[in-house]
Write a protein that holds these residues in place. Structure first.
Motif: not given
Length: 251
Positions: A168, A171, A189, A229, A231, A237-239
């Motif tokens: 996760k 921010e 980012k 990536d 949402k 946002d998750y990766i």
């Protein structure tokens, strides 16, 4: 001499007048094109996005550690119900497993494929070979290109496979260390986040799993340009990336 070029994909024709601003390399796969004869007018360039399997073939059986995935159809509407133009539609990175190979052999050990038919999976952005079969787009890819199994519609419930890690993302900072507000263009980012889930680890030379060095709950620093990536339904946002793209654990 006037020239014109047309790029033809499985679902659209992009003319020179269209904006190429949002066209990424992943949107068009060059599988074949015929070279132009010297001196011949350059009328059109036809690009096939997928290999078409003739109707006379009723099934596809992947070999080895390959998997056949039926690609999820791209969203045609936004969350608010607005129709999206082709250039704004997000290319799917997931689908349903419809066939699997027999697995692979490491040394003398037989290793079966860990995903089963019917599973909903997420795969790497540029993985596999796209084929059109039974009127639908499919992807033949190696099991190692599958990022994880998605058991619900929410990416935060992704179950990573092999050496993949779900993070996760932290921010974006709204202010500098000196207290200055950052504009959208100057916000960097983040490459820091919290580990949500990890895979069982890669296979060693004897076919055994080697546990990963990070665990859920770790705050980590990861490579900026790695992974897939997503949402989440929570707006975060998750990766999902390989453990080797995690550079450090922060504490």
């Amino acid at each position: 001499m006037a020239t014109a070029a047309q790029l033809t994909t499985a679902s659209s024709i992009i003319s020179p007048s269209n904006s190429f601003e949002r066209l990424r390399a992943s949107r068009v796969k060059l599988t074949s094109f015929a070279p132009l004869r010297q001196g011949a007018p350059f009328r059109s360039l036809i690009v096939k996005a997928a290999t078409v399997v003739a109707p006379k073939y009723s099934s596809i059986k992947p070999l080895g550690d390959r998997v056949l995935v039926k690609i999820k159809i791209a969203e045609e509407k936004s969350v608010g119900g607005i129709l999206l133009p082709m250039t704004a539609q997000t290319k799917p990175q997931g689908g349903e497993v419809v066939a699997v190979g027999e697995g692979k052999t490491i040394e003398k050990n037989k290793v079966d494929i860990s995903v089963k038919t019917g599973a909903q999976v997420v795969y790497s952005k540029y993985a596999g070979t796209e084929v059109e079969f039974n009127g639908s787009n499919h992807l033949i890819l190696k099991e190692d290109d599958i990022v994880g199994i998605l058991e619900t519609d929410d990416v935060k419930d992704l179950k990573p496979l092999n050496d993949r890690v779900l993070i996760k993302v932290a921010e974006v900072e709204e202010k500098t260390a000196g207290g200055l507000l950052l504009t959208g263009a100057s916000k960097e980012k983040p490459s820091i986040g919290t580990v949500i889930a990890v895979g069982p680890g890669p296979l060693d030379e004897e076919g055994n799993r080697k546990p990963l060095s990070v665990t859920p709950g770790n705050t980590v620093l990861f490579s900026k340009y790695a992974g897939n990536d997503f949402k989440g339904s929570d707006g975060a946002d998750y990766i999902a990336l390989r453990a080797s793209d995690v550079m450090a654990v922060l504490s």
